[in-house]
Scaffold this motif. Structure first.
Motif, mmCIF file in Angstrom:
data_model
loop_
_atom_site.group_PDB
_atom_site.id
_atom_site.type_symbol
_atom_site.label_atom_id
_atom_site.label_comp_id
_atom_site.label_asym_id
_atom_site.label_seq_id
_atom_site.Cartn_x
_atom_site.Cartn_y
_atom_site.Cartn_z
ATOM 1 N N ARG A 1 40.347 -45.602 20.424
ATOM 2 C CA ARG A 1 40.554 -44.476 21.340
ATOM 3 C C ARG A 1 39.333 -44.213 22.213
ATOM 4 N NH1 ARG A 1 42.956 -40.343 17.004
ATOM 5 N NH2 ARG A 1 41.497 -41.520 15.703
ATOM 6 N N GLY A 2 38.152 -44.541 21.724
ATOM 7 C CA GLY A 2 36.935 -44.323 22.500
ATOM 8 C C GLY A 2 36.876 -45.165 23.760
ATOM 9 N N TYR A 3 37.508 -46.333 23.753
ATOM 10 C CA TYR A 3 37.566 -47.170 24.951
ATOM 11 C C TYR A 3 38.290 -46.420 26.076
ATOM 12 C CZ TYR A 3 36.326 -51.324 22.154
ATOM 13 O OH TYR A 3 35.698 -52.236 21.350
ATOM 14 N N SER A 4 39.384 -45.773 25.724
ATOM 15 C CA SER A 4 40.143 -45.012 26.717
ATOM 16 C C SER A 4 39.337 -43.833 27.235
ATOM 17 C CB SER A 4 41.462 -44.510 26.107
ATOM 18 O OG SER A 4 42.254 -45.588 25.707
ATOM 19 N N SER A 5 38.613 -43.168 26.363
ATOM 20 C CA SER A 5 37.761 -42.047 26.789
ATOM 21 C C SER A 5 36.732 -42.519 27.808
ATOM 22 C CB SER A 5 37.052 -41.419 25.591
ATOM 23 O OG SER A 5 37.970 -40.817 24.727
ATOM 24 N N ALA A 6 36.113 -43.651 27.531
ATOM 25 C CA ALA A 6 35.110 -44.192 28.456
ATOM 26 C C ALA A 6 35.725 -44.495 29.810
ATOM 27 C CB ALA A 6 34.474 -45.446 27.870
ATOM 28 N N ARG A 7 36.861 -45.111 29.808
ATOM 29 C CA ARG A 7 37.541 -45.467 31.055
ATOM 30 C C ARG A 7 37.896 -44.229 31.865
ATOM 31 N NH1 ARG A 7 39.976 -50.496 32.641
ATOM 32 N NH2 ARG A 7 40.177 -49.831 34.775
ATOM 33 N N VAL A 8 38.437 -43.221 31.191
ATOM 34 C CA VAL A 8 38.806 -41.961 31.860
ATOM 35 C C VAL A 8 37.569 -41.340 32.515
ATOM 36 C CG1 VAL A 8 39.481 -39.561 31.406
ATOM 37 C CG2 VAL A 8 40.840 -41.429 30.478
ATOM 38 N N LEU A 9 36.472 -41.278 31.782
ATOM 39 C CA LEU A 9 35.255 -40.640 32.289
ATOM 40 C C LEU A 9 34.655 -41.416 33.462
ATOM 41 C CD1 LEU A 9 33.764 -39.698 28.837
ATOM 42 C CD2 LEU A 9 34.655 -38.098 30.545
ATOM 43 N N ARG A 10 34.568 -42.723 33.338
ATOM 44 C CA ARG A 10 33.981 -43.528 34.429
ATOM 45 C C ARG A 10 34.875 -43.507 35.672
ATOM 46 N NH1 ARG A 10 28.822 -43.325 33.354
ATOM 47 N NH2 ARG A 10 28.131 -44.751 31.744
ATOM 48 N N GLU A 11 36.185 -43.596 35.496
ATOM 49 C CA GLU A 11 37.081 -43.575 36.646
ATOM 50 C C GLU A 11 37.072 -42.220 37.340
ATOM 51 O OE1 GLU A 11 40.866 -45.024 35.290
ATOM 52 O OE2 GLU A 11 40.136 -47.097 35.212
ATOM 53 N N ALA A 12 36.692 -41.168 36.616
ATOM 54 C CA ALA A 12 36.584 -39.831 37.210
ATOM 55 C C ALA A 12 35.240 -39.634 37.904
ATOM 56 C CB ALA A 12 36.780 -38.766 36.135
ATOM 57 N N GLY A 13 34.362 -40.631 37.823
ATOM 58 C CA GLY A 13 33.090 -40.564 38.526
ATOM 59 C C GLY A 13 31.882 -40.220 37.684
ATOM 60 N N TYR A 14 32.031 -40.158 36.376
ATOM 61 C CA TYR A 14 30.878 -39.838 35.532
ATOM 62 C C TYR A 14 29.841 -40.954 35.631
ATOM 63 C CZ TYR A 14 27.979 -38.711 31.538
ATOM 64 O OH TYR A 14 26.904 -38.420 30.739
ATOM 65 N N ALA A 15 28.605 -40.583 35.991
ATOM 66 C CA ALA A 15 27.532 -41.560 36.168
ATOM 67 C C ALA A 15 26.420 -41.409 35.141
ATOM 68 C CB ALA A 15 26.947 -41.434 37.572
ATOM 69 N N GLY A 16 26.528 -40.430 34.249
ATOM 70 C CA GLY A 16 25.505 -40.221 33.230
ATOM 71 C C GLY A 16 25.607 -41.235 32.112
ATOM 72 N N GLU A 17 24.767 -41.036 31.116
ATOM 73 C CA GLU A 17 24.734 -41.939 29.971
ATOM 74 C C GLU A 17 26.006 -41.765 29.143
ATOM 75 O OE1 GLU A 17 21.844 -42.954 26.154
ATOM 76 O OE2 GLU A 17 21.105 -41.671 27.766
ATOM 77 N N LEU A 18 26.635 -42.874 28.833
ATOM 78 C CA LEU A 18 27.852 -42.880 28.031
ATOM 79 C C LEU A 18 27.568 -43.731 26.796
ATOM 80 C CD1 LEU A 18 30.763 -41.916 27.857
ATOM 81 C CD2 LEU A 18 31.434 -43.902 29.195
ATOM 82 N N ARG A 19 27.480 -43.075 25.650
ATOM 83 C CA ARG A 19 27.021 -43.719 24.420
ATOM 84 C C ARG A 19 28.156 -43.887 23.415
ATOM 85 N NH1 ARG A 19 22.390 -40.446 22.007
ATOM 86 N NH2 ARG A 19 21.360 -41.328 23.831
#
Length: 144
Positions: free
Chosen positions: A67-85
């Motif tokens: 499920r974390g893969y989907s969270s990462a994709r959602v955040l990056r596609e929304a424009g999140y540019a900060g650290e994603l750990r």
């Protein structure tokens, strides 16, 4: 966690503020700059706050929980540019796929051998799918 167990693929300084839970952030700690998403949390709840977050830590309680893969994709596609750990049960063979989804920082529970990590990251020169990373899919390289 020792620094040797912490992997980063960013040029900026690591964010050292402890991450608060999503529930705590939404309830009364909206001034926090680091949030931790558990595997059942909906990453879309953070979309209105992406501009003020320096770190979003996504929990991987078990290597088979994707499920974390989907969270990462959602955040990056929304424009999140900060650290994603990615934190938790992160295995060396998952790191290349996690990077493609947008993770740029890793806090694995078990140490990862740097030689094995390099081999894992260098294994595939081309990718077939578009993703959150900057890799150009092979079909686009072939056909423009």
């Amino acid at each position: 966690m020792a620094d040797a167990d912490f992997l980063r693929f960013r040029d900026d300084a690591p964010h050292d503020e402890p991450a608060v839970t999503l529930d705590a952030f939404l309830a009364d700690q909206t001034n926090a700059t680091a949030v931790r998403l558990e595997s059942g949390d909906d990453a879309r709840a953070l979309l209105p706050f992406l501009d003020r977050l320096a770190l979003i830590e996504v929990s991987f309680p078990a290597y088979r929980d994707g499920r974390g893969y989907s969270s990462a994709r959602v955040l990056r596609e929304a424009g999140y540019a900060g650290e994603l750990r990615a934190a938790g049960d992160v295995l060396v063979d998952q790191v290349p796929f996690m990077r493609r989804c947008g993770f740029d920082s890793f806090a694995p529970e078990a140490p990862i051998d740097p030689v094995v990590l390099k081999a894992s990251l260098d294994r595939y020169e081309f990718h077939y799918q578009a993703a959150a990373d900057a890799a150009v899919p092979v079909w686009k390289l072939r056909h423009g």
